[in-house]
Design a protein around this motif. Structure first.
Motif, mmCIF file in Angstrom:
data_model
loop_
_atom_site.group_PDB
_atom_site.id
_atom_site.type_symbol
_atom_site.label_atom_id
_atom_site.label_comp_id
_atom_site.label_asym_id
_atom_site.label_seq_id
_atom_site.Cartn_x
_atom_site.Cartn_y
_atom_site.Cartn_z
ATOM 1 N N LEU A 1 -2.232 -1.525 4.999
ATOM 2 C CA LEU A 1 -2.288 -2.958 5.271
ATOM 3 C C LEU A 1 -3.555 -3.324 6.038
ATOM 4 O O LEU A 1 -4.076 -2.525 6.820
ATOM 5 C CB LEU A 1 -1.062 -3.402 6.067
ATOM 6 C CG LEU A 1 0.270 -3.479 5.338
ATOM 7 C CD1 LEU A 1 1.358 -3.929 6.300
ATOM 8 C CD2 LEU A 1 0.197 -4.422 4.153
ATOM 9 N N ASN B 1 -5.208 -9.540 8.239
ATOM 10 C CA ASN B 1 -4.542 -10.465 7.323
ATOM 11 C C ASN B 1 -3.106 -10.748 7.715
ATOM 12 O O ASN B 1 -2.381 -11.424 6.993
ATOM 13 C CB ASN B 1 -4.581 -9.905 5.892
ATOM 14 C CG ASN B 1 -4.118 -10.907 4.854
ATOM 15 O OD1 ASN B 1 -4.518 -12.059 4.877
ATOM 16 N ND2 ASN B 1 -3.253 -10.474 3.948
ATOM 17 N N THR C 1 2.100 -12.187 6.137
ATOM 18 C CA THR C 1 0.648 -12.280 5.980
ATOM 19 C C THR C 1 0.201 -13.740 5.997
ATOM 20 O O THR C 1 1.006 -14.666 5.880
ATOM 21 C CB THR C 1 0.191 -11.599 4.684
ATOM 22 O OG1 THR C 1 0.858 -12.213 3.570
ATOM 23 C CG2 THR C 1 0.537 -10.123 4.712
ATOM 24 N N THR D 1 -8.841 -3.040 1.268
ATOM 25 C CA THR D 1 -7.637 -3.828 1.021
ATOM 26 C C THR D 1 -8.004 -5.139 0.341
ATOM 27 O O THR D 1 -9.109 -5.664 0.496
ATOM 28 C CB THR D 1 -6.879 -4.143 2.327
ATOM 29 O OG1 THR D 1 -7.708 -4.952 3.171
ATOM 30 C CG2 THR D 1 -6.513 -2.869 3.061
ATOM 31 N N ASN E 1 -5.982 -9.061 -0.786
ATOM 32 C CA ASN E 1 -4.778 -9.857 -0.611
ATOM 33 C C ASN E 1 -4.920 -11.188 -1.319
ATOM 34 O O ASN E 1 -6.010 -11.764 -1.406
ATOM 35 C CB ASN E 1 -4.469 -10.071 0.877
ATOM 36 C CG ASN E 1 -5.592 -10.802 1.605
ATOM 37 O OD1 ASN E 1 -5.670 -12.022 1.580
ATOM 38 N ND2 ASN E 1 -6.472 -10.046 2.244
ATOM 39 N N ASN F 1 -2.577 -14.878 -1.574
ATOM 40 C CA ASN F 1 -1.406 -15.679 -1.221
ATOM 41 C C ASN F 1 -1.580 -17.039 -1.864
ATOM 42 O O ASN F 1 -2.560 -17.743 -1.581
ATOM 43 C CB ASN F 1 -1.272 -15.800 0.299
ATOM 44 C CG ASN F 1 0.143 -16.132 0.710
ATOM 45 O OD1 ASN F 1 0.654 -17.188 0.348
ATOM 46 N ND2 ASN F 1 0.775 -15.245 1.467
ATOM 47 N N ASN G 1 -0.359 -7.876 -1.736
ATOM 48 C CA ASN G 1 -1.170 -7.074 -0.820
ATOM 49 C C ASN G 1 -1.399 -5.716 -1.463
ATOM 50 O O ASN G 1 -0.451 -5.039 -1.868
ATOM 51 C CB ASN G 1 -0.461 -6.897 0.529
ATOM 52 C CG ASN G 1 -0.363 -8.185 1.307
ATOM 53 O OD1 ASN G 1 -1.294 -8.578 2.003
ATOM 54 N ND2 ASN G 1 0.766 -8.864 1.195
ATOM 55 N N SER H 1 4.115 -6.733 -3.647
ATOM 56 C CA SER H 1 4.002 -8.039 -4.289
ATOM 57 C C SER H 1 5.337 -8.754 -4.262
ATOM 58 O O SER H 1 6.402 -8.132 -4.291
ATOM 59 C CB SER H 1 3.522 -7.881 -5.737
ATOM 60 O OG SER H 1 4.419 -7.074 -6.479
#
Length: 997
Positions: A228, A232, A261, A378, A380, A382, A399, A464
């Motif tokens: 992770l 975030n 997140t 990483t 991400n 959203n 993520n 997810s």
């Protein structure tokens, strides 16, 4: 085929969300947008939400300078009459007020920013629903992004140390990616794997058990959260009591960790860039003897024993250079680990659709004398959308993280390395190879055997979730959450023969390990809200369908002809110890919650869940769990304002309920067998028991929350008692049964109880200067309440009824023998030998109390944050005898004095035997309490005129320090690990910049 199917599910879920969004967007573009305008007086309406897009109920909307206004309804909607040029003021307790100038527009939508310093209406995540600190009947701890971002740690759990009451976090080691141990209100189960909490990331459960590795890591394994991006994370909530955890049923027995997140903004677009660079070192070292001191003690030991030193028993006195000195601690972990982090996030949108898309890169070097780097990348996404009529909403959270860990584990961090004689020879020869010849003298081994080993641990983690919701009627909402996770770990460790002593004839080898974890979860849910006068009702009903699969493959390839071929399986001479396991876990549940309050003063929360687990036999697969939580906000009573005017907020709350625990291995109710080493054979490993059932955890809590002087000072005090019974263990069986163990429920009860205190205060609150401070304190207790016939069980020498689970049974130390000077312990039954019958003292290895004190100071453009972590506990001193062939602590120089508390230096067996008994007695225990400056952060906000001149919205530079200072009387390496020579955290300093465009 199976992997393709799972990945296909993710693609289908993603395409489904995209299709829904596209259809809605096209439909809305074709629709006409109504617009009404009145020149001087007009009707203004709109919606008020939080930054997360959720509607806010009860927001006050008024016209500045006039004595009228309105409030928002359940959906966050409002309507008000205003003139062109009027100023609308939006205010809500727990959120920062906002002013909007009216310029002939008829629709004004507003997103309010949460005020984290306000007590009452700060929204907190309770799992399947949201609540507020004011109205919560459960115990939920929360930290936000401002407290944890920019910390140079790999796992988000490491950023929580010292910040939460009742949450004990111990670092698994300073090697990146190692699993961090978290215990929420103590240990409930006799099994180690039965004490892990439930991890939830954006509504999706994640397996919390560490991932196995072949490398020698100073922890149980790889942290499943290491992929992770900490930058975030918007918030982390910890659910602790029955009222908060019962809605998760058996999965919440040991508490729940909710990770949320960050989301995008609802107006405009923005680009955020953050970068920091720093370095980390070991914070402390053991105070060991130098060469002259060590040799002096060694010579005294031989003199005391009347033995002549020889090349075989004392090469350091006869062969090795007497003037040489090597600080083995500095050699092993005296390097500097450089840390770099860069992240970039783009967000934007409008009131209907908003998003956040970003990525980050993190790398950390090593303090070891080798190239062991850790890298993490990483990404991400959203995405949130709601229809114009606010009935339909879709939320997508993805993520994804990839990391590469090159730590080979060849340099063992243990006593045998750091306590080597300080005048020992070099580990390398003149041509860069390992020095074996000089080390073989006297039976020593080169401490960096395996130095040329390499490892490549590559992990990928996808989490997810798609959330769909539709408002059928006012107050009635249908929701569905679809989640998918996939975690893979591939590890290759190469062991060339030149890493080992040529006399051992070790060939070129490679170790291969592959692990995969995948899960999907579907959770449809129906929510209903109703207001009838002063009565407010919130209810939900839902179901859970979940499946977890786990695959592990491992083998050893041996006999490579050359080092260049290591890892190419086809070039190996033989494949040894192949193993493959494939397990499936299925879980189903129905759950419900009813929350009732009267006049926002009296609260009742009822939670129920029925769980089904495939880990139990057909007769016991289902169980019922539930909880009741109540709260009374007594500060709303009329008598409070006149009797106690200084109390601005007061709440009494209590909860009681049950949760279960099914954290055992799969298929434990069946007979299990393993293949024999020879072909075609099986041997039994576990006996079938279809009747074992759930562990039961009963939780009780009562608490009070107070606010003083308009909530400038806030206090929360809680008492809890958790009892876990019907313990699930693998019970050993006699060899005559043909099986090694059977899964069973033991008649044992474990209790955790204690007090938790949280205090927040505004020391100063001026226009250009404010200072906020907070304290959290935990006083935990743990004990084995009952265990019938424990004396006849296999745990007779492990636990004691009435004592904590984490104990050490030790002898009673009786001082030094006046004739021999050696350590002595009490022979309780006077039978002339020492065994567990004589270990009458149970030393509690748990922390007596722990907590943290944090401060935030803001002055103009400057911001200063610092956190002190404190722990009260005992530990053991590293050494108690000098004179052996390994180095010792400097305090053992006093053993040369006859009046010393330590026995005189010796090389003989009686001294070693006496030392062994003394180490298992009360003698080596000492205070290991500590104060640690856990975090120190200084930030400067770049002035607006400078920012605007270069086209940025805002920016800041910051300096961050971690584990900078530890105050403790403990003599070991790290007071966080007082029972081992291990270091949990590095001391680091980082500097960085953050800008927003």
């Amino acid at each position: 085929m199976k992997n393709n199917y799972k990945r296909g599910m993710v693609v289908i879920m993603f395409l489904l969300a995209m299709a829904v969004l596209t259809i809605l967007a096209i439909g809305e573009l074709q629709a006409a947008t109504p617009y009404h305008s009145v020149l001087y007086q007009q009707n203004v309406n709109g919606k008020v939400t939080g930054l997360d897009g959720n509607p806010l109920l009860g927001v006050t909307v008024r016209v500045a300078g006039k004595n009228y206004g309105t409030t928002t309804n359940l959906d966050g909607d409002y309507a008000i009459i205003a003139n062109s040029g009027d100023m609308l003021v939006f205010s809500f307790v727990g959120y920062k007020p906002q002013e909007i100038l009216i310029d002939e527009q008829s629709e004004v939508n507003v997103s309010l920013e949460e005020d984290v310093d306000a007590l009452k209406e700060v929204t907190i995540n309770a799992g399947y629903y949201n609540t507020t600190r004011r109205e919560s009947t459960g115990n939920i701890s929360r930290v936000t992004a401002s407290e944890i971002e920019n910390q140079p740690v790999v796992s988000p759990l490491q950023a929580l140390q010292g910040r939460m009451a009742g949450v004990e976090i111990t670092s698994g080691g300073f090697t990146p990616g190692t699993a961090t141990r978290i215990r929420i209100r103590g240990v409930n189960s006799l099994r180690e794997e039965g004490n892990y909490p439930l991890y939830i990331i954006d509504g999706v459960p994640v397996n919390s058990i560490p991932v196995e590795t072949t490398s020698v890591l100073p922890s149980p394994g790889i942290d499943p959260l290491s992929n992770l991006d900490i930058n975030n994370i918007e918030s982390i909530e910890i659910l602790k009591d029955a009222d908060a955890t019962a809605i998760y049923g058996s999965r919440g027995a040991n508490g729940v960790v909710l990770i949320t997140t960050k989301k995008g903004v609802t107006t405009g677009t923005g680009l955020q860039a953050r970068f920091y660079y720093g370095a980390a070192v070991v914070p402390t070292k053991l105070d060991l003897l130098n060469s002259s001191e060590y040799l002096r003690v060694r010579r005294r030991a031989f003199a005391n024993d009347s033995i002549e030193p020889t090349m075989q028993n004392a090469p350091e006195l006869t062969v090795w250079n007497q003037e040489k000195y090597t600080d083995w601690q500095d050699f092993l972990y005296g390097g500097t680990a450089e840390t770099t982090n860069a992240s970039l996030n783009f967000s934007g949108g409008d009131q209907q659709t908003f998003f956040r898309l970003g990525g980050s890169f993190f790398t950390q070097g090593t303090i070891y004398p080798a190239d062991y780097d850790y890298k993490k990348i990483t990404g991400n996404l959203n995405l949130n959308h709601r229809s114009k009529n606010e009935k339909f909403q879709v939320n997508l959270a993805v993520n994804y993280g990839v990391d590469l860990n090159e730590f080979a584990g060849s340099l063992g961090f243990d006593v045998s390395t750091i306590l080597l004689p300080p005048n020992a020879p070099n580990v390398f020869n003149d041509v860069g190879g390992l020095n074996w010849e000089e080390w073989e003298v006297g039976g020593f081994t080169n401490p960096v055997a395996g130095y040329f080993n390499t490892a490549n641990k590559h992990t990928q983690n996808l989490v997810s979730n798609i959330g769909l919701s539709y408002r059928i009627l006012p107050g009635l909402q249908l929701k569905t959450s679809l989640g998918y996770t996939n975690y893979t770990s591939e590890e290759l460790r190469k062991q060339p023969s030149r890493s080992y002593n040529p006399t051992q004839s070790i060939s070129n080898k490679s170790n291969h390990l592959r692990s995969e974890r995948a899960s999907w979860i579907i959770e449809p849910q129906l929510n209903y809200e109703m207001t009838l006068g002063k009565l407010n009702l919130e209810s939900l009903f839902g179901t859970t369908l979940q499946e977890n699969t786990a695959l592990q493959e491992r083998f050893l390839a041996d006999g490579y002809a050359s080092e260049a071929l290591i890892g190419n399986i086809g070039a190996a001479e033989s494949i040894r110890n192949p193993a493959r396991s494939n397990t499936q876990y299925r879980y189903a549940a129905i759950f419900s919650r009813v929350g009732i309050n009267w006049d926002r003063t009296y609260y009742l929360n009822l939670t129920g869940r029925r769980d089904g687990s495939s880990r139990f036999g057909p007769n016991n697969r289902f169980a019922n769990f539930g909880a009741i939580g109540t709260a009374w906000i007594f500060s709303e009573e009329e008598f409070m304002e006149t009797t106690f005017p200084f109390i601005s907020f007061g709440k009494l709350r209590a909860s009681y309920g049950t949760t279960g625990n099914d954290q055992i291995g799969d298929y434990g109710y069946l007979d299990t067998y393993e293949a024999t080493r020879g072909p075609g054979g099986l041997y039994p490993t576990s006996l079938a028991n279809p009747d074992f059932s759930w562990e039961i955890n009963k939780k009780f809590e009562v608490g009070v929350e107070l606010g003083f002087l308009k909530d400038q000072h806030r206090l929360s005090l809680s008492y809890y008692r958790n009892r876990s019974s019907n313990q699930l263990v693998g019970y050993p069986l006699p060899a005559t049964t043909g099986f090694t163990l059977v899964q069973a429920n033991l008649p044992a009860t474990v209790e955790n109880y204690g007090w938790e205190l949280v205090l927040n205060t505004e020391i100063f609150n001026k226009e250009q200067f404010n200072w906020n401070a907070s304290l959290n304190l935990s006083l935990p207790k743990n004990r084995l309440v009952s265990y019938p016939n424990i004396d006849q069980s296999t745990y007779a020498n492990t636990y004691r009824v009435g004592e904590p689970l984490n104990i050490s049974l030790v002898y009673d130390y009786t001082g030094r023998d006046p004739n021999t000077g050696l350590y002595t312990v009490r022979d309780v039954n006077e039978d002339g030998r020492y065994d567990y019958q004589d270990r009458i003292i149970a030393k509690d290895l748990n922390r007596e109390l722990f907590g943290g004190i944090s401060n935030t100071i803001n002055h103009k453009n400057f911001s200063l944050q610092f956190l002190w972590q404190f722990v009260k506990q005992e530990g053991i001193i590293p050494n108690i005898t000098a004179g052996g062939r390994y180095n010792t602590m400097s305090y053992l120089l006093s053993s040369l004095d006859e009046q010393s508390i330590f026995q005189p230096p010796s090389t003989l067996f009686p001294a070693r035997e006496a030392e062994g008994y003394a180490l298992q007695s009360t003698f080596p225990y000492q205070i290991a309490s500590f104060w640690r400056l856990k975090n120190l952060s200084l930030a400067y906000k770049i002035p607006e005129d400078l920012i605007n001149s270069i086209g940025m919205q805002n920016g800041r530079v910051f300096l961050h320090g971690q584990n900078l200072l530890t105050i403790t009387p403990f003599k070991g390496l790290d007071a966080e690990n007082p029972y081992s020579l291990a270091i949990g955290n590095l001391k680091s300093v980082t500097a960085g910049i953050e800008v927003n465009f």
